[in-house]
Write an enzyme that holds these catalytic residues in place. Structure first.
Site, PDB file in Angstrom:
ATOM      1  N   ASP A  28       0.207  -0.149   0.516  1.00  0.00           N
ATOM      2  CA  ASP A  28      -0.894  -0.694  -0.009  1.00  0.00           C
ATOM      3  C   ASP A  28      -1.834  -1.677   0.749  1.00  0.00           C
ATOM      4  O   ASP A  28      -0.781  -2.817   0.672  1.00  0.00           O
ATOM      5  CB  ASP A  28      -0.306  -0.656  -1.680  1.00  0.00           C
ATOM      6  CG  ASP A  28      -2.403  -0.403  -3.099  1.00  0.00           C
ATOM      7  OD1 ASP A  28      -2.772  -0.236  -1.978  1.00  0.00           O
ATOM      8  OD2 ASP A  28      -2.193  -0.718  -3.371  1.00  0.00           O
ATOM      9  N   GLY A  29      -3.419  -1.615   0.216  1.00  0.00           N
ATOM     10  CA  GLY A  29      -3.817  -3.507   0.302  1.00  0.00           C
ATOM     11  C   GLY A  29      -4.780  -2.609   1.309  1.00  0.00           C
ATOM     12  O   GLY A  29      -5.268  -3.370   2.339  1.00  0.00           O
ATOM     13  N   ARG A  32      -8.252  -3.789   1.392  1.00  0.00           N
ATOM     14  CA  ARG A  32      -8.452  -4.538   0.756  1.00  0.00           C
ATOM     15  C   ARG A  32      -8.317  -5.720   1.631  1.00  0.00           C
ATOM     16  O   ARG A  32      -8.973  -6.921   2.302  1.00  0.00           O
ATOM     17  CB  ARG A  32      -8.197  -5.108  -0.240  1.00  0.00           C
ATOM     18  CG  ARG A  32      -8.206  -4.767  -1.160  1.00  0.00           C
ATOM     19  CD  ARG A  32      -7.423  -5.092  -2.803  1.00  0.00           C
ATOM     20  NE  ARG A  32      -6.216  -3.924  -2.395  1.00  0.00           N
ATOM     21  CZ  ARG A  32      -5.684  -4.160  -3.660  1.00  0.00           C
ATOM     22  NH1 ARG A  32      -4.813  -4.474  -4.752  1.00  0.00           N
ATOM     23  NH2 ARG A  32      -4.651  -2.498  -2.963  1.00  0.00           N
ATOM     24  N   ARG A  41     -12.586   0.222   5.915  1.00  0.00           N
ATOM     25  CA  ARG A  41     -12.111   0.547   5.091  1.00  0.00           C
ATOM     26  C   ARG A  41     -10.649   1.026   6.905  1.00  0.00           C
ATOM     27  O   ARG A  41      -9.708   0.847   6.439  1.00  0.00           O
ATOM     28  CB  ARG A  41     -11.679   1.157   4.392  1.00  0.00           C
ATOM     29  CG  ARG A  41     -12.833   0.395   3.148  1.00  0.00           C
ATOM     30  CD  ARG A  41     -12.086   1.954   1.723  1.00  0.00           C
ATOM     31  NE  ARG A  41     -11.353   2.239   1.765  1.00  0.00           N
ATOM     32  CZ  ARG A  41     -10.331   1.640   0.925  1.00  0.00           C
ATOM     33  NH1 ARG A  41     -10.600   0.718  -0.203  1.00  0.00           N
ATOM     34  NH2 ARG A  41      -9.289   2.094   0.423  1.00  0.00           N
ATOM     35  N   HIS A  45      -6.881   1.017   7.830  1.00  0.00           N
ATOM     36  CA  HIS A  45      -5.778   1.912   8.127  1.00  0.00           C
ATOM     37  C   HIS A  45      -4.921   2.470   9.564  1.00  0.00           C
ATOM     38  O   HIS A  45      -4.429   2.295   9.604  1.00  0.00           O
ATOM     39  CB  HIS A  45      -5.899   3.333   7.353  1.00  0.00           C
ATOM     40  CG  HIS A  45      -6.483   3.371   6.052  1.00  0.00           C
ATOM     41  ND1 HIS A  45      -6.364   3.165   5.335  1.00  0.00           N
ATOM     42  CD2 HIS A  45      -7.921   3.920   5.631  1.00  0.00           C
ATOM     43  CE1 HIS A  45      -6.816   3.311   3.860  1.00  0.00           C
ATOM     44  NE2 HIS A  45      -7.569   4.418   4.483  1.00  0.00           N
ATOM     45  N   ASN A  76      -5.545  10.430  -2.895  1.00  0.00           N
ATOM     46  CA  ASN A  76      -5.207  10.291  -2.228  1.00  0.00           C
ATOM     47  C   ASN A  76      -6.467  11.440  -1.912  1.00  0.00           C
ATOM     48  O   ASN A  76      -7.947  11.175  -1.226  1.00  0.00           O
ATOM     49  CB  ASN A  76      -5.489   9.668  -1.261  1.00  0.00           C
ATOM     50  CG  ASN A  76      -4.616   8.340  -1.462  1.00  0.00           C
ATOM     51  OD1 ASN A  76      -2.982   8.749  -0.726  1.00  0.00           O
ATOM     52  ND2 ASN A  76      -4.470   7.198  -2.758  1.00  0.00           N
TER      53      ASN A  76
HETATM   54  C1  IPE Z   1      -0.484   4.051  -3.396  1.00  0.00           C
HETATM   55  O1  IPE Z   1      -1.998   3.894  -3.636  1.00  0.00           O
HETATM   56  C2  IPE Z   1      -1.028   6.087  -2.430  1.00  0.00           C
HETATM   57  C3  IPE Z   1      -0.442   5.499  -1.069  1.00  0.00           C
HETATM   58  C4  IPE Z   1       0.041   4.261  -0.911  1.00  0.00           C
HETATM   59  C5  IPE Z   1      -0.712   6.558   0.109  1.00  0.00           C
HETATM   60  P1  IPE Z   1      -2.948   3.524  -4.349  1.00  0.00           P
HETATM   61  O2  IPE Z   1      -3.951   2.735  -3.533  1.00  0.00           O
HETATM   62  O3  IPE Z   1      -3.702   5.135  -3.941  1.00  0.00           O
HETATM   63  O4  IPE Z   1      -2.723   4.056  -5.628  1.00  0.00           O
HETATM   64  P2  IPE Z   1      -3.859   3.942  -6.540  1.00  0.00           P
HETATM   65  O5  IPE Z   1      -5.083   4.525  -6.787  1.00  0.00           O
HETATM   66  O6  IPE Z   1      -3.998   1.927  -6.503  1.00  0.00           O
HETATM   67  O7  IPE Z   1      -3.488   3.254  -8.827  1.00  0.00           O
HETATM   68  C1  IPE Z   2      -2.687   1.873   1.048  1.00  0.00           C
HETATM   69  O1  IPE Z   2      -4.352   0.961   1.082  1.00  0.00           O
HETATM   70  C2  IPE Z   2      -3.263   3.151   2.835  1.00  0.00           C
HETATM   71  C3  IPE Z   2      -3.064   4.734   1.336  1.00  0.00           C
HETATM   72  C4  IPE Z   2      -3.605   4.515  -0.064  1.00  0.00           C
HETATM   73  C5  IPE Z   2      -3.435   6.388   2.277  1.00  0.00           C
HETATM   74  P1  IPE Z   2      -5.067   1.217   0.499  1.00  0.00           P
HETATM   75  O2  IPE Z   2      -6.351   2.481   1.469  1.00  0.00           O
HETATM   76  O3  IPE Z   2      -5.131   1.794  -0.507  1.00  0.00           O
HETATM   77  O4  IPE Z   2      -6.265   0.246   0.096  1.00  0.00           O
HETATM   78  P2  IPE Z   2      -6.831  -0.671  -0.949  1.00  0.00           P
HETATM   79  O5  IPE Z   2      -5.374  -0.311  -2.175  1.00  0.00           O
HETATM   80  O6  IPE Z   2      -8.006   0.277  -1.443  1.00  0.00           O
HETATM   81  O7  IPE Z   2      -7.141  -1.958  -0.204  1.00  0.00           O
HETATM   82 MG    MG Z   3      -4.378   1.408  -1.989  1.00  0.00          MG
END
Ligand code: IPE
Ligand code: IPE
Ligand code: MG
Length: 266
Positions: A28-29, A32, A41, A45, A76
């Site tokens: 995650d993250g 951000r 964003r 990724h 997602n």
């Molecule tokens: C969980 O992260 C899904 C993956 C890492 C693929 P999200 O960023 O989608 O989760 P929430 O929405 O913050 O709970």
């Molecule tokens: C995790 O990063 C990747 C996926 C969920 C696919 P995020 O895209 O959720 O990044 P944040 O949480 O918005 O920072």
């Molecule tokens: Mg996330």
């Protein structure tokens, strides 16, 4: 990753008495990480894939037998179409670019999740990756893609009910083992450790059935910054935990443990 003929590991876990057999990672993250740098964003990724390669390599060096990574959740799809398309493209490129190396390192690839709405060419790539690496034994990399735990459990329940309806099983035979057996990857042991980066402390629909007795480590770093130091920190936290499985410390007996086993060393 080293070849498996070599005895022992050059990478003892920090303070490790016990290494997890199965690690799940909620990566995650990425967004951000990018936002903090004024980048789009999707750049987060893209860099996240590099962190994933690092994580797979480290897990291999530590001889972790099972690694499950959360790549795309069933929720997602709620993101903007452009981001969803980019994430689909990343998986496509990851399989195309990395499959040969993973295979060369003896990694068995498995993909869990729904195939609904997944582009047909990606389904073909997934099938190819699983077929090519089926016989590999150094590590199993489980990619949770278009994965949602609630959907997995609901699908499992439906499959069992269908078996009952066809007369292949009695309703009173439905138990935890049967339900476990109807999940996407029943042969993979439950995760011992679940790591989530970026500070959020939730499962977000990841392995809810399987994580009943997992240990959780939440790291503040955003996923693209995940490195060996972060991995080691998670392993050290895991090694310091006392797992009880509902019993008393050190005296888990047979019988009513629901198949859970206490690990007795790495
Ligand atoms: C969980 O992260 C899904 C993956 C890492 C693929 P999200 O960023 O989608 O989760 P929430 O929405 O913050 O709970
Ligand atoms: C995790 O990063 C990747 C996926 C969920 C696919 P995020 O895209 O959720 O990044 P944040 O949480 O918005 O920072
Ligand atoms: Mg996330």
């Amino acid at each position: 990753m080293r070849d498996d003929n070599k005895q022992g590991s050059d990478f003892p876990a920090p303070e490790a008495g016990v290494m997890p057999r199965h690690i799940g990672i909620i990566m995650d993250g990425n967004g951000r990480w990018a936002a903090a740098r004024g980048l789009p964003r999707v750049e987060g990724h893209r860099r996240g894939v590099e962190a994933l390669r690092r994580a797979i390599r480290i897990a291999g060096d530590y001889r972790i037998p099972f690694l499950t990574i959360y790549a795309f959740s069933t929720e997602n799809w709620r993101r903007p179409a452009q981001e969803v398309t980019y994430l689909m493209g990343l998986l496509r490129r990851f399989i195309r670019n990395d499959l040969a190396e993973l295979h060369g390192n003896g990694v068995r690839v498995r993909v869990i999740g729904s195939r609904e709405n997944v582009p047909p060419d990606i389904i073909a790539l997934i099938d190819e990756a699983e077929a090519m690496t089926r016989g590999n034994a150094n590590m199993t990399l489980v990619v949770a893609f278009n994965y949602g735990s609630r959907q997995e459990i609901a699908d499992a329940a439906r499959r069992l009910v269908e078996m009952v309806a066809r007369g292949e099983m009695r309703a009173d035979e439905i138990d935890m083992d049967r339900l476990s057996g109807a999940m996407f990857a029943p042969d993979i042991p439950d995760p011992d450790l679940i790591i989530r980066t970026s500070g959020e402390q939730r499962l977000s629909n990841f392995l809810m059935w399987q994580a009943a007795y997992a240990e959780f480590v939440f790291l503040p770093q955003h996923w693209p910054d995940f490195d060996k130091a972060a991995f080691d920190q998670a392993l050290a936290q895991f090694a310091a935990r006392e797992r009880r499985f509902g019993a008393l410390p050190g005296v888990v007996t047979g019988g009513a443990t629901n198949g859970l086993k206490v690990m007795t060393g790495s």
